[in-house]
Design a protein around this motif. Sequence first.
Motif, PDB file in Angstrom:
ATOM      1  N   THR A  32      -1.492  -7.167  -2.402  1.00  0.00           N
ATOM      2  CA  THR A  32      -0.038  -7.020  -2.520  1.00  0.00           C
ATOM      3  C   THR A  32       0.485  -8.013  -3.546  1.00  0.00           C
ATOM      4  O   THR A  32       0.216  -9.214  -3.450  1.00  0.00           O
ATOM      5  CB  THR A  32       0.640  -7.279  -1.170  1.00  0.00           C
ATOM      6  OG1 THR A  32       0.097  -6.404  -0.189  1.00  0.00           O
ATOM      7  CG2 THR A  32       2.138  -7.066  -1.274  1.00  0.00           C
ATOM      8  N   ILE A  36       6.295  -8.786  -4.340  1.00  0.00           N
ATOM      9  CA  ILE A  36       6.640  -7.982  -3.167  1.00  0.00           C
ATOM     10  C   ILE A  36       6.606  -8.852  -1.905  1.00  0.00           C
ATOM     11  O   ILE A  36       7.423  -8.687  -0.995  1.00  0.00           O
ATOM     12  CB  ILE A  36       5.684  -6.781  -3.049  1.00  0.00           C
ATOM     13  CG1 ILE A  36       5.977  -5.772  -4.169  1.00  0.00           C
ATOM     14  CG2 ILE A  36       5.803  -6.113  -1.690  1.00  0.00           C
ATOM     15  CD1 ILE A  36       5.159  -4.516  -4.105  1.00  0.00           C
ATOM     16  N   ARG A  61      13.339  -6.625  -7.999  1.00  0.00           N
ATOM     17  CA  ARG A  61      12.047  -6.864  -8.649  1.00  0.00           C
ATOM     18  C   ARG A  61      12.006  -6.142  -9.983  1.00  0.00           C
ATOM     19  O   ARG A  61      12.287  -4.950 -10.062  1.00  0.00           O
ATOM     20  CB  ARG A  61      10.931  -6.374  -7.726  1.00  0.00           C
ATOM     21  CG  ARG A  61       9.531  -6.566  -8.226  1.00  0.00           C
ATOM     22  CD  ARG A  61       8.542  -6.259  -7.116  1.00  0.00           C
ATOM     23  NE  ARG A  61       7.166  -6.294  -7.574  1.00  0.00           N
ATOM     24  CZ  ARG A  61       6.435  -5.212  -7.832  1.00  0.00           C
ATOM     25  NH1 ARG A  61       6.954  -4.006  -7.649  1.00  0.00           N
ATOM     26  NH2 ARG A  61       5.188  -5.330  -8.254  1.00  0.00           N
ATOM     27  N   GLU A 514       9.039  -0.951  -1.782  1.00  0.00           N
ATOM     28  CA  GLU A 514       8.664  -2.357  -1.910  1.00  0.00           C
ATOM     29  C   GLU A 514       8.892  -3.134  -0.625  1.00  0.00           C
ATOM     30  O   GLU A 514       8.110  -4.021  -0.278  1.00  0.00           O
ATOM     31  CB  GLU A 514       9.456  -2.992  -3.060  1.00  0.00           C
ATOM     32  CG  GLU A 514       9.150  -2.386  -4.418  1.00  0.00           C
ATOM     33  CD  GLU A 514      10.059  -2.920  -5.509  1.00  0.00           C
ATOM     34  OE1 GLU A 514      11.101  -3.523  -5.157  1.00  0.00           O
ATOM     35  OE2 GLU A 514       9.741  -2.739  -6.693  1.00  0.00           O
ATOM     36  N   SER A 517       6.274  -2.118   2.102  1.00  0.00           N
ATOM     37  CA  SER A 517       4.903  -2.445   1.711  1.00  0.00           C
ATOM     38  C   SER A 517       4.629  -3.945   1.712  1.00  0.00           C
ATOM     39  O   SER A 517       3.492  -4.362   1.512  1.00  0.00           O
ATOM     40  CB  SER A 517       4.609  -1.886   0.315  1.00  0.00           C
ATOM     41  OG  SER A 517       5.418  -2.514  -0.665  1.00  0.00           O
ATOM     42  N   SER A 518       5.654  -4.749   1.921  1.00  0.00           N
ATOM     43  CA  SER A 518       5.481  -6.199   1.931  1.00  0.00           C
ATOM     44  C   SER A 518       4.781  -6.640   3.215  1.00  0.00           C
ATOM     45  O   SER A 518       4.852  -5.947   4.241  1.00  0.00           O
ATOM     46  CB  SER A 518       6.838  -6.896   1.804  1.00  0.00           C
ATOM     47  OG  SER A 518       7.633  -6.649   2.946  1.00  0.00           O
TER      48      SER A 518
END
Length: 883
Positions: A32, A36, A61, A514, A517-518
């Motif tokens: 990752t 993120i 981001r 984002e 998915s962190s």
Amino acid sequence: MRPLKDAQLGAFTFFASALPHDVCGSNGLPLTPNSIKILGRFQILKTITHPRLCQYVDISRGKHERLIVVAEHFERSLSGFQKQGKAASSEKMLQIGYEVLEGLEFMNKHGLVHRALSAHNVLLDCKGNVKLAKFGLYHMTDHGADVDFPIGYPSYLAPEVIAQGCFHPSDPSHDDAPLPSGPKADVWSLGVLLFELCAGRRLLHNIEISERLKFILTLGKNVTYYLLAAIFTLSLQELPENVVELLRKCLTFLPSKRPTPAELLGDPVFNVISCHYTPFQKPISLFASSLRCAHLDLPDDISDLCKEDDDDFLSERAIDEVYHLWCLAGGDMEKELTNKDIIQSKPPVCTLPNFVLEDGESFGQCRDRSFLLDDTTVTLSLCQLKNRLKDVVGEAYYPLLEDEQSALPQSNSSNELSATVTLPLIIRERDTEYQLIRIILFDRLLKAYPYKKNLVWKEARVDIPPLVRGLAWAALLGIEGDIQAKYDSIDKDTPIPTDRQIEVDIPRCHQYDELLSSPEGHSKFRRVLKAWVVSHPDLVYWQGLDSLCAPFLYLNFNHEALAYACMSAFIPKYLYNFFLKDNSHVIQEYLKVFSLMIAFHDPELSNHLNEIRFIPDLYAIPWFLTMFTHVFPLHKIFHLWDTLLLGNSSFPFCIGVAILQQLRDRLLANGFNECILLFSDLPEIDIERCVRESINLFCWTPKSATYRQHAQPLKVAGDNSFGKTASYFSSDYQDMPNPDLSREPLALSDLKEEMSPRVSAADLIDLCELSLSAISKRNRASKPKIVAVDIRNVEDFSRGHISGSINVAFNLAFSPDGELLQCPTTGILQNYRGRVIVVISNAMQTAFSAHLVKVNFPRVCILDGGINKLKPTGLLTVPSPQI
């Protein structure tokens, strides 16, 4: 969030450390990106609200691991005192020290440490009160591990922090990461800061790093002597003993003997000043057991509230609202930073780290300083936003909820706003003025929830502003009570058998986003899903539950309890018993009812799909098990669920039919194999069209036509339909007071033999009454939406029938063995094409309705129980004898 008031919006940028592209994690997936990770950790900072802290608003981001942070900002800071070259008075120094400690103590309660305390990060508002800025940098970067620059300024860092040195996970010279800084590190920084205020200028600023270390380490030998010597050397005035004692405690060399911010706040040195400060009380959240109005206190003279004659109504709105509107009005953070030369664009060739010539000689560039931390904060101008909202009158900011007129307030552009309502949803969501009106209205309604729940329903039928969607959904789902206490009481730590499957599913669930998915998103996913599994012991975890959780977690990322509560209310309403250990009977019944809905609304498509044996079992299970979250991205799910939550458990059927109708031409032209390929990679679906057509299908579906034996037992609730007419067609089916008129359960094997849905006798009575009232109230030429077709022979029909029904005798159209003699659709029945046709008889209803479906007659259903259900009601009429 608190109002903007005299504050401004500020933005600063930095780069996260870049990771190698050819390295994977222990799970075999790519690592990752650090940006993120930072984005996920940042989210909790938006909830940290205190009068002494600058409010964080947003993070975005960009390319090459660039991050841009937006936060509350003030132009004045303590560095202004240093530039003036004047020493601060002891009273001012104590005030600043006390207010800084208030902010530090509140941060410590939330597990945060500033670590970047300095003169230019201690801002001052218009009243001269302290506002600590950039206090979240140390937390969001995982104590500096995710960036290539140190967190903090050497002039202000505590000795123990400097002794640890810099650390980066990729540095092989460090085996273990140093322990994160504690609250006492900020106390040292505060001591240096107050030290400088006494001296009237910065200390150790123009001294090399090595000399600073010598000075600090020398202080450690005899801190009292050197501290007093420095004070009397650098300061031109004699300081009170209490100030000297405060500095001595802050600049204690050993951390074990240095006080924490909480301990220092209770020091006698602040006894005089602390009585002028009121302890901060965090506002009560919307879903809690405490009264939200308990902290309100009206002045003795109500006119005191209106003394300030200020037309800047925008400043009274919350900071996140102002920023959201600023973005809609064309605000661009990267452009703002580029204009101030904070972001500098270079040709791609100049950004290469090095290049090699043919002879193997390598050339490289020095470290690009743009990748280091530039802590300059750029003020975001609100002029463009204010110019965009100049026509919005003051009354629009304070709408009257009980006004029976238009929900849109009157302004110079009221006609434009009224016209905006008719525009596509995606345009409305980007209209600055329209969103301002909607946000203000929903904000007031939600603050009055649950008292104004019905008005929330009413306004949600128009649209839901994206900024308040999370709370609006919670209101539509009827969430109430102290949800946080309930969530906290659930054991989310003890290992359970489902843990392994959850760990496998999370990295595959909406990972294009984002936030989700962190690593922080994965942790929250895990806790919410586990809380649901543990709190529902009669149900089990099925794949797809993670997809159901995703929209609620995304909208309530900082409020896991609310995400859990919404999910727990959503599943029983739309997916009752779907997560049983053996759910085959529930799924099969659901899919069969869906097949009947296809035949009811689009018999031609239904006939084709049945002919090629492309049944819903092959494509629709992921649709309904995840309520379409498995097949659509989040931005489409938001628009779809805005409407889904207004409907009932039958609305998903209409969404499914609407999706098929968008693919209708391709489905009709293809065979089984082509259809399988089509649904393996579902084409782009116009969600707004899908929603619009779903509502139309929903309003045309009799409520008992979607009856399911395994549906949730219904509770009597408020009106949650799409209009007065729809209330007869779209309400969840409920048994009437007379149980003899309700739908009777049908075995799954018998249900699979049906070609048309059934309606109850009670439903037929309601629908016929609706038709009669509609004719009496409207033009006599208007056609009712339903027609009852009695297929008994003429003799039986003349003995008693439903008023207004037509007679199409079955024995004239079919032979005793069921052979078709005369197509009934060629006669009088053809005139009723398009209406809801309810077939009534003692027997042979199924064969008659099946024939109508086979010849593509839409909206055909049969009366459950036949004419015998209606005989005890006394509603059958006998034609008057002709004279």
